[in-house]
Design an enzyme around this catalytic site. Structure first.
Site, PDB file in Angstrom:
ATOM      1  N   GLU A  39      -7.615  -4.960   9.513  1.00 12.03           N
ATOM      2  CA  GLU A  39      -6.863  -4.853  10.094  1.00 12.03           C
ATOM      3  C   GLU A  39      -6.565  -4.101  11.292  1.00 12.03           C
ATOM      4  OE1 GLU A  39      -2.250  -3.250   9.881  1.00 12.03           O
ATOM      5  OE2 GLU A  39      -3.640  -1.414   8.684  1.00 12.03           O
ATOM      6  N   TYR A  87       0.788  -0.793   0.005  1.00 14.81           N
ATOM      7  CA  TYR A  87      -0.099  -0.248  -0.059  1.00 14.81           C
ATOM      8  C   TYR A  87       1.029   1.179  -0.122  1.00 14.81           C
ATOM      9  CZ  TYR A  87      -4.274  -2.209   1.242  1.00 14.81           C
ATOM     10  OH  TYR A  87      -5.429  -3.206   0.942  1.00 14.81           O
ATOM     11  N   SER A  88       1.376   1.523   1.032  1.00 15.47           N
ATOM     12  CA  SER A  88       2.525   3.185   1.204  1.00 15.47           C
ATOM     13  C   SER A  88       3.263   2.835   0.300  1.00 15.47           C
ATOM     14  CB  SER A  88       2.892   2.685   2.685  1.00 15.47           C
ATOM     15  OG  SER A  88       1.735   3.090   4.044  1.00 15.47           O
ATOM     16  N   SER A 144       5.847  -5.503   6.420  1.00 13.63           N
ATOM     17  CA  SER A 144       5.996  -5.736   7.058  1.00 13.63           C
ATOM     18  C   SER A 144       6.547  -7.816   6.850  1.00 13.63           C
ATOM     19  CB  SER A 144       5.379  -6.295   8.625  1.00 13.63           C
ATOM     20  OG  SER A 144       3.747  -5.561   8.613  1.00 13.63           O
TER      21      SER A 144
END
Lengths: 403, 330
Positions: free
Chosen positions: A248, A127-128, A162
């Site tokens: 999340e 995403y980021s 992550s």
């Protein structure tokens, strides 16, 4: 009010306990692959009993149980008590699987859900980007169709993934319609990370954490993925991703974890002989007021979920509350640590075997509490959510102009 | 497992809200505050007519949780009246062996009024109007004292919705309900803490709601000010203080009702936490309103003053935190 779970739940607890007593733990001599296989078989049997993967249909390897938050809570409690492994965690279970169940094709579910449940596929979140943080819809990583129209060709960069070093696959937001309005030009893609067009690099964090377990950044240089691995319609990826972020948010929180951490803070005060200091006692109880508010609010949310009632805006507040309490605990820990803070804790920030650690281990929490203000929706974004969705205040002008 | 309000509990609260909000519009509060009275018989009778005076009676089917819901609404509308003392007096009398049925009936129906005197305090609410005082002193026990046996000295009270007077009561005045070592003494003292925490919860929620409503309506720079992130985040923090703390009050009341081992500690924690939050919320509310919030006419000061009173009443947050630390065995 009644905090007991009721007779039916206690009878069910007995069943879960009996199952655990005969299936867990493994014998001491199991190591390596043998141990892994034991755990895999244990999870399979626990799923057969209906204890794990309760929301997942049987045809994809789940146990397909009716929604019952009380039973789910009993299972969590008993597995934790026995220190037995629960579901394979991570982004795969929290995000990929729910998204595929809701928005994926049958082929995608067949291909990915079971492998994810069994831990064979590990998912990174794409995403980021360096230029897209809280304003996630401004992603620039580019996706273009191959000449024959069967593949997406991906170029760009993702960050803050992550489990990035272990990830086998990634779900990602990619800009495919550069001329469409910001939120309508994004497509949600799944991609196999084992290919020459993908480079990954660990990010060294302020904790010193690096190596296998840290966040990664990913570079895509003509990486490819089949069009059949696109989830939802082309250009609709933003809306596909909205379902997953909810998941999340729900998985952060954790009143028990906060309670345990607070208990450790009290232990720290004893360990450094400050527990009799009235200032320390006052500060501890002041923090505990918030810790207990968080705990009882989680009971409230849980109780509403069990009854099918709406808990109201309190559920929007739990993440920010947890984060703020973490900061307060960090500040008190810093005071209690004294000169222990001069020592870098062994295995700083990392996992794995860290050996014996003294009070200096609190430096992990002290730095980690800052991570909570950023990960999973920054604290300022949480404040916006509480203000706008919870209190009904008007949206920020710059943001409403975009929609 | 049930840890949110039942429909019945929500209905009790709505009924109290309807009655008290009817009686205590801001205009009425101004008139009351500018007058000399420390009690308003009309609104008291209307509240008691709901039949909630006996909410803490052992055979009522209700308990401290319902009592807290009533006190929460009183805090919300800044209602005058000796509510905490009245509700506790019923619990005290009803728990006595060989209880006085006439007295119990008069207390339950509210025809006789009782104000709480915290052991060691020199003040009591509505002291010039009540019939009796319930003195709750952890060190000396619980006594019921007729107004005639107390020396009452009016003061210019800071809490204008519940004017207090200075009260002097001899340690042997009236008659003893429970000795210091009787379990009811500590339980009544704990219950008082929870009810004041509930009043604080209602008030803190009220000033938060007022601030949010004002931020939606007040315009500056051509925008409702609630659109500006600086204020929006302040309001979010007010809500973040108040809403999760609601469950802390519920738990303390539930723990008292179920007589759980941590009931005393939960009461101390709730009193300390909510009274801190109430002070913080009323300060933030004045700041969020700007100039209008600083005026007498707008009325925020009623809650501000009530917050200051609640904070000190029955012991400060620091005092109860020290007790909570002790009770945890630290």
């Amino acid at each position: 009010m009644d905090l007991s779970y009721g007779e039916a739940a206690e009878a069910f607890r007995g069943e879960v306990r009996a199952f655990l007593a005969s299936h867990w733990p493994p014998t001491n001599e199991l190591r390596g692959t043998e141990l892994k296989n034991f755990i895999r078989e244990f999870r399979r049997q626990a799923t057969e009993q209906g204890y794990l993967y309760r929301a997942i249909p049987k045809r994809y390897g789940g146990s397909e149980q009716p929604v019952d938050v009380i039973r789910a809570q009993v299972i969590r409690e008993e597995f934790q008590r026995a220190r037995a492994p629960m579901e394979v965690g991570g982004n795969g279970m929290n995000m990929t699987v729910p998204t595929l169940l809701e928005k994926g094709t049958e082929e995608q579910r067949e291909l990915f859900v079971r492998k994810t449940l069994e831990g064979d596929y590990i998912w990174g979140q794409g995403y980021s980007e360096p230029g897209a943080g809280s304003d996630l819809a401004s992603v620039r990583t580019k996706g273009e169709l191959s000449a024959d129209g069967t593949k997406w060709i991906i170029n760009g960069q993702k960050i803050w993934t992550s489990q990035g070093m272990q990830a086998t696959h990634m779900f990602m937001l990619v800009r495919t319609e550069p001329d469409a309005p910001k939120h309508d030009g994004i497509t949600y893609l799944l991609i196999d990370l084992d290919q020459s067009g993908v480079t990954r690099r660990p990010i060294r964090q302020m904790t010193g954490e690096e190596g296998d377990h840290t966040f990664c950044e990913f570079f895509f240089d003509n990486a490819e993925t089949p069009v059949a691995w696109q989830v939802g319609d082309r250009g609709q990826g933003w809306y596909v991703s909205r379902t997953t972020l909810k998941h999340e948010r729900a998985s952060i929180g954790g009143a028990d974890g906060l309670g345990r951490q607070f208990a450790k803070l009290v232990e720290l005060a004893k360990e450094v002989n400050r527990i009799d200091d009235p200032l320390v006692r006052d500060k501890l109880t002041q923090i505990e007021g918030f810790v207990l508010s968080h705990r009882y609010s989680s009971y409230r949310i849980f109780s509403c979920a069990a009854a099918g009632d709406d808990p109201g805006p309190v559920s929007l507040m739990m993440k920010l509350l947890l984060t703020e309490i973490g900061h307060e605990m960090a500040l008190l820990a810093q005071e209690l640590l004294g000169e222990h803070a001069f020592v870098e804790p062994a295995g700083a920030g990392g996992r794995g075997n860290r050996g014996p650690r003294g009070p200096e281990k609190w430096m992990d929490q002290i730095m980690g509490s800052l991570g909570n203000s950023i990960a999973g929706g920054t604290s300022n974004i949480q404040r916006n959510i509480i203000g706008e969705r919870g209190l009904g205040l008007p949206r920020d002008l710059a943001i409403s102009a975009e929609r | 497992m049930h840890f949110h309000l039942t429909e019945e509990q929500a209905a009790i609260q709505e009924a109290v809200r309807g009655t008290l909000a009817d009686h205590w519009s801001l205009e009425r509060l101004h008139v009351f505050a500018d007058g000399d009275a420390d009690f308003d018989r009309g609104s008291w009778e209307a509240l008691m007519a709901l039949g909630l005076g006996g909410v803490l009676a052992p055979d009522s089917g209700t308990g401290l949780l319902e009592a807290a819901l009533v006190c929460e609404v009183a805090g919300e509308v800044a209602a005058p009246g000796p509510l905490v003392g009245q509700l506790l007096a019923v619990a005290a009398i009803a728990h006595r062996d060989g209880r006085d049925a006439d007295l119990l009936e008069a207390l339950t129906s509210g025809t006789k009024t009782v104000s709480l005197v915290h052991g060691g305090s020199s003040y009591a609410l509505c002291a010039r109007s009540v019939d009796q005082f319930l003195v709750v002193d952890r060190a000396r026990g619980v006594r019921l004292v007729g107004a005639a046996d107390a020396t009452i000295e009016p003061v210019r009270a800071s809490d204008r919705s519940r004017p207090a007077s200075r009260v002097e009561i001899a340690t042997d005045a009236g008659y003893s309900l429970f000795a210091a070592d009787h379990p009811m003494t500590a339980r009544l003292a704990d219950a008082a803490l929870v009810l004041v925490a509930a009043d604080a919860l209602g008030g803190a929620q009220k000033v938060t709601d007022m601030s949010v409503a004002y931020a939606k309506e007040r315009e500056q720079f051509g925008q409702p000010i609630g659109r500006f992130q600086g204020l929006k985040h302040q309001l979010a923090h007010m809500a973040l203080d108040v809403e999760p703390a609601r469950a802390l009050v519920w738990y303390a009341a539930y723990a008292w009702d179920a007589d759980l081992p941590d009931a005393a500690r939960a009461a101390a924690m709730a009193k300390a936490h909510l009274c801190d939050i109430y002070v913080r919320a009323t300060r933030a509310a004045v700041a969020a309103h700007g100039g209008i919030g600083y005026t007498w006419e707008y009325g925020l000061h009623y809650w501000f003053r009530r917050a200051a009173f609640n904070r000190a009443w029955l012991g400060s947050p620091a005092e109860h935190r020290a007790r909570a630390a002790e009770l945890a065995g630290w």
